[in-house]
Design a protein around this motif. Structure first.
Motif, PDB file in Angstrom:
ATOM      1  N   UNK A   4       0.645  -1.166  -0.039  1.00  0.00           N
ATOM      2  CA  UNK A   4       0.024  -0.063   0.100  1.00  0.00           C
ATOM      3  C   UNK A   4       0.810   1.263  -0.153  1.00  0.00           C
ATOM      4  N   UNK A   5       0.644   2.238  -0.867  1.00  0.00           N
ATOM      5  CA  UNK A   5       1.523   3.398  -1.148  1.00  0.00           C
ATOM      6  C   UNK A   5       0.379   4.504  -0.594  1.00  0.00           C
ATOM      7  N   UNK A   6       0.727   5.224   0.280  1.00  0.00           N
ATOM      8  CA  UNK A   6      -0.208   6.449   0.861  1.00  0.00           C
ATOM      9  C   UNK A   6       0.273   7.666   0.181  1.00  0.00           C
ATOM     10  N   UNK A   7      -0.478   8.235  -0.630  1.00  0.00           N
ATOM     11  CA  UNK A   7      -0.023   9.635  -1.266  1.00  0.00           C
ATOM     12  C   UNK A   7      -0.623  10.653  -0.629  1.00  0.00           C
ATOM     13  N   UNK A  30      -4.455  10.029  -1.528  1.00  0.00           N
ATOM     14  CA  UNK A  30      -4.904   8.689  -2.333  1.00  0.00           C
ATOM     15  C   UNK A  30      -3.992   7.789  -1.908  1.00  0.00           C
ATOM     16  N   UNK A  31      -4.584   6.310  -1.885  1.00  0.00           N
ATOM     17  CA  UNK A  31      -4.060   5.137  -1.532  1.00  0.00           C
ATOM     18  C   UNK A  31      -3.871   4.338  -2.802  1.00  0.00           C
ATOM     19  N   UNK A  32      -2.610   3.686  -3.067  1.00  0.00           N
ATOM     20  CA  UNK A  32      -2.491   2.907  -4.255  1.00  0.00           C
ATOM     21  C   UNK A  32      -1.885   1.807  -3.916  1.00  0.00           C
ATOM     22  N   UNK A  33      -2.524   0.496  -4.164  1.00  0.00           N
ATOM     23  CA  UNK A  33      -2.199  -0.874  -4.226  1.00  0.00           C
ATOM     24  C   UNK A  33      -1.406  -1.469  -5.273  1.00  0.00           C
ATOM     25  N   UNK A  34      -0.298  -1.984  -4.693  1.00  0.00           N
ATOM     26  CA  UNK A  34       0.817  -2.341  -5.919  1.00  0.00           C
ATOM     27  C   UNK A  34       1.477  -3.591  -5.416  1.00  0.00           C
ATOM     28  N   UNK A  35       2.046  -4.173  -6.305  1.00  0.00           N
ATOM     29  CA  UNK A  35       2.786  -5.458  -5.919  1.00  0.00           C
ATOM     30  C   UNK A  35       4.067  -5.678  -7.068  1.00  0.00           C
ATOM     31  N   UNK A  36       4.947  -6.368  -6.606  1.00  0.00           N
ATOM     32  CA  UNK A  36       5.966  -6.767  -7.520  1.00  0.00           C
ATOM     33  C   UNK A  36       5.815  -7.759  -8.314  1.00  0.00           C
ATOM     34  N   UNK A  37       5.799  -7.478  -9.803  1.00  0.00           N
ATOM     35  CA  UNK A  37       5.533  -8.202 -10.868  1.00  0.00           C
ATOM     36  C   UNK A  37       6.599  -9.050 -11.344  1.00  0.00           C
ATOM     37  N   UNK A  64      15.858   0.445 -11.424  1.00  0.00           N
ATOM     38  CA  UNK A  64      15.509   1.674 -10.679  1.00  0.00           C
ATOM     39  C   UNK A  64      16.345   1.740  -9.551  1.00  0.00           C
ATOM     40  N   UNK A  65      16.869   2.795  -9.055  1.00  0.00           N
ATOM     41  CA  UNK A  65      17.555   2.969  -7.582  1.00  0.00           C
ATOM     42  C   UNK A  65      16.531   2.798  -6.677  1.00  0.00           C
ATOM     43  N   UNK A  66      15.258   3.462  -7.003  1.00  0.00           N
ATOM     44  CA  UNK A  66      14.195   3.622  -5.988  1.00  0.00           C
ATOM     45  C   UNK A  66      13.027   3.245  -6.617  1.00  0.00           C
ATOM     46  N   UNK A  67      12.484   2.375  -7.089  1.00  0.00           N
ATOM     47  CA  UNK A  67      11.085   2.016  -7.675  1.00  0.00           C
ATOM     48  C   UNK A  67       9.720   2.229  -7.117  1.00  0.00           C
ATOM     49  N   UNK A  68       9.850   2.518  -5.644  1.00  0.00           N
ATOM     50  CA  UNK A  68       8.879   3.061  -4.834  1.00  0.00           C
ATOM     51  C   UNK A  68       8.568   4.560  -4.959  1.00  0.00           C
ATOM     52  N   UNK A  69       9.739   5.227  -5.320  1.00  0.00           N
ATOM     53  CA  UNK A  69       9.822   6.659  -5.415  1.00  0.00           C
ATOM     54  C   UNK A  69       9.126   7.015  -6.887  1.00  0.00           C
ATOM     55  N   UNK A  70       9.798   6.143  -7.743  1.00  0.00           N
ATOM     56  CA  UNK A  70       9.000   6.416  -9.279  1.00  0.00           C
ATOM     57  C   UNK A  70       7.484   6.049  -9.247  1.00  0.00           C
ATOM     58  N   UNK A  71       7.047   5.038  -8.438  1.00  0.00           N
ATOM     59  CA  UNK A  71       5.780   4.818  -8.209  1.00  0.00           C
ATOM     60  C   UNK A  71       4.869   5.986  -7.605  1.00  0.00           C
ATOM     61  N   UNK A  72       5.303   6.780  -6.574  1.00  0.00           N
ATOM     62  CA  UNK A  72       5.012   7.708  -5.874  1.00  0.00           C
ATOM     63  C   UNK A  72       4.918   8.914  -6.867  1.00  0.00           C
ATOM     64  N   UNK A  73       5.878   9.250  -7.651  1.00  0.00           N
ATOM     65  CA  UNK A  73       5.875  10.356  -8.401  1.00  0.00           C
ATOM     66  C   UNK A  73       4.867  10.267  -9.670  1.00  0.00           C
TER      67      UNK A  73
END
Length: 327
Positions: free
Chosen positions: A73-76, A106-113, A122-131
């Motif tokens: 869960x990503x909390x934006x 917003x809340x974004x639900x994601x998983x590593x596929x 990427x050095x920080x894929x979660x930062x990429x998702x946040x942006x």
């Protein structure tokens, strides 16, 4: 102890250590909630998602990286710490399509596929998702009206943000897949503006309520008018049919009288005169006179009939000499 024996002992120790390393580094276990990626001299070879015991080349030839298969869960725009919510207003402040400022998180639900891409693209894929989430949400809010963002348009905004965010993550190719998005809050920036907008919303709801009530009243009156119209038409049709039948009966009666008149004109004429007098003067006494002008004696049958019918005493008959109907 001889030198040869020392060399032999050292060799055996080194061999045992190497065999131990090979034995312990050639087998690995993947849990049901995990997925693994194998690297050969640092190069990603394949991903393993099936749980159980697996074999690989010993270290340092091949190594294994394990990642979780759970949904994250990503909390934006906010963060929960120790039961408290910390908001990041600078991230959530956005401008709508009609140039109003709102705060949206917003809340974004994601998983590593794809573990390999997640680790090394990427050095920080979660930062990429946040942006990417910020860019997607700002893009959709920027093309929406403030009424849609604050009221009934949230569902459509979520759908559009999900589609745009999914396409961006596929383009960035960092091994992350978005499964769902959910708007948490869309608010106005301060209490005064929120109160003004609430008043406008209440007024709009009152207007809609009044319009609905007026439409119901109009429909009710229209239905009543339609029913009354149908009743009037039905009565008119019935009266029309009755008058038509009455006219047909009058025509048939006239034709019958005419046929009798043709056969016996004098008798028919006298009978019609007497019947007409009975209808016009129902309580009059009729005297039948001779041609010489003398009054004939008669038996007062009609007063007796009325007495039997009404149960009252008849008035004495009136005698008029020299008047009456000749027969």
């Amino acid at each position: 102890m001889s030198l040869k024996r020392i060399y032999t002992t050292v060799f055996l120790v080194v061999l045992a250590v190497m065999l131990g390393i090979v034995a312990f580094s050639s087998w690995y276990t993947v849990d049901q909630s995990e997925q693994a990626v194998i690297q050969t001299f640092g190069k990603v070879e394949e991903g393993i998602s099936e749980p159980g015991l697996h074999f690989k080349m010993p270290w340092p030839i091949q190594t294994v990286e394990k990642l979780s298969k759970e949904t994250f869960s990503l909390q934006f725009g906010y963060e929960e710490k120790n039961g408290e919510v910390v908001e990041f207003t600078s991230d959530t402040k956005m401008i709508t399509g009609d140039e109003n400022i709102v705060l949206a998180d917003m809340v974004v639900m994601w998983k590593i596929t794809n573990p390999g891409k997640y680790l090394y693209n990427s050095d920080d894929p979660q930062a990429v998702l946040y942006n990417a989430t910020s860019a997607s949400l700002r893009s959709i809010i920027g093309s929406s009206q403030i009424d849609e963002a604050l009221t009934s348009g949230k569902g459509q905004i979520e759908v559009e943000v999900f589609d745009l965010l999914t396409s961006l993550m596929e383009k960035y190719d960092v091994g992350i897949s978005v499964t769902a998005v959910k708007l948490q809050d869309v608010e106005l920036p301060n209490a005064e503006v929120r109160k003004a907008f609430t008043n406008v919303t209440d007024a709009r709801e009152t207007m809609n309520t009044k319009i609905n009530e007026a439409n119901r009243y109009r429909n009710q009156k229209m239905n009543e008018a339609e029913g009354e119209k149908d009743a009037i038409i039905s009565r008119a049709e019935g009266e029309k049919a009755a008058r038509v039948e009455q006219a047909r009966g009058d025509v048939a009666r006239f034709n019958s009288l005419y046929a009798e008149y043709v056969n016996a004109p004098d008798l028919t004429r006298k009978r019609l005169i007497l019947e007409t007098m009975e209808e016009v003067l129902p309580y009059a006494e009729i005297y039948i006179m001779n041609d010489d002008g003398n009054t004939m004696k008669y038996f007062p049958i009609r007063p007796m009939e009325r007495t039997e019918t009404t149960g009252t005493t008849p008035k004495p008959p009136t005698t008029q000499e020299g008047s009456g109907t000749n027969e």
